[in-house]
Scaffold this motif. Structure first.
Motif, PDB file in Angstrom:
ATOM      1  N   TRP A 192      43.965  50.303  79.261  1.00 13.72           N
ATOM      2  CA  TRP A 192      43.129  49.442  78.424  1.00 13.72           C
ATOM      3  C   TRP A 192      42.200  48.643  79.316  1.00 13.72           C
ATOM      4  N   ARG A 193      40.964  48.520  78.876  1.00 12.83           N
ATOM      5  CA  ARG A 193      39.981  47.709  79.597  1.00 12.83           C
ATOM      6  C   ARG A 193      39.361  46.721  78.625  1.00 12.83           C
ATOM      7  N   GLU A 194      38.911  45.637  79.183  1.00 11.79           N
ATOM      8  CA  GLU A 194      38.233  44.633  78.383  1.00 11.79           C
ATOM      9  C   GLU A 194      36.936  45.220  77.824  1.00 11.79           C
ATOM     10  N   ASN A 195      36.642  44.885  76.593  1.00 16.87           N
ATOM     11  CA  ASN A 195      35.419  45.348  75.943  1.00 16.87           C
ATOM     12  C   ASN A 195      34.434  44.191  75.910  1.00 16.87           C
ATOM     13  N   THR A 225      36.552  52.658  72.194  1.00 26.97           N
ATOM     14  CA  THR A 225      37.564  51.986  71.392  1.00 26.97           C
ATOM     15  C   THR A 225      38.316  53.013  70.561  1.00 26.97           C
ATOM     16  N   SER A 278      38.825  44.229  70.521  1.00 25.76           N
ATOM     17  CA  SER A 278      38.889  45.692  70.473  1.00 25.76           C
ATOM     18  C   SER A 278      38.709  46.248  71.878  1.00 25.76           C
ATOM     19  N   GLN A 279      39.826  46.504  72.547  1.00 24.43           N
ATOM     20  CA  GLN A 279      39.777  46.975  73.922  1.00 24.43           C
ATOM     21  C   GLN A 279      39.247  48.406  74.002  1.00 24.43           C
ATOM     22  N   LYS A 315      35.777  41.230  71.890  1.00 24.95           N
ATOM     23  CA  LYS A 315      36.934  40.715  72.622  1.00 24.95           C
ATOM     24  C   LYS A 315      38.278  41.258  72.131  1.00 24.95           C
TER      25      LYS A 315
END
Length: 149
Positions: free
Chosen positions: A85-88, A55, A94-95, A92
């Motif tokens: 950017w990727r899903e964290n 992040t 904070s990518q 939710k």
């Protein structure tokens, strides 16, 4: 007000040489990244992503920078296709910032110049002294961070 201990004097005497070292490293990074779309500041951010996506907040904390400045660099990296950017899964909103294949290739293009620079500088000191210094720097960084907490 008590005076400094010998250890406190030794640490104080280390501060200016470390600032000078940081400036010398910045200059070297500028030379290594010259002609690349990666700036020295962006190189620092991307270097943290080689092993895992992170992040912006984590990157900022590790580099000791303002979150907003790292966010700007992250946005540039995404806009230029160096990162995405990727899903964290842990948070939710904070990518995660991750290198793309283009980003890995850009970093790889810097490798020959960085290797040459590192080899030339390191030859003047030797690997054992540098390994010892690296360990001491890590310990000093931890001590400073512990004191700040």
């Amino acid at each position: 007000m008590p005076g400094r201990t010998p250890e406190g004097d030794a640490l104080t005497n280390l501060v200016m040489p470390v600032f000078e070292l940081a400036a010398a490293l910045d200059n070297a990074a500028s030379s290594i990244t010259e002609g690349s779309q990666i700036t020295p500041a962006l190189w620092q951010v991307l270097g943290l992503l080689i092993d895992e996506p992170l992040t912006v907040a984590v990157i900022a904390r590790r580099l000791g920078r303002a979150r907003q400045s790292v966010q700007r660099l992250a946005n540039v990296a995404v806009e230029t296709g160096i990162a995405e950017w990727r899903e964290n899964p842990e948070h939710k909103r904070s990518q995660l910032l991750a290198l793309t294949s283009h980003g890995y290739a850009e970093l790889a293009s810097l490798r020959p110049r960085q290797h040459q620079w590192a080899n030339e500088v390191a030859a003047k000191l030797g690997d054992q002294d540098l390994l010892h210094l690296s360990q001491l720097v890590k310990e000093l960084t931890e001590a400073i961070r512990d004191e700040a907490d």
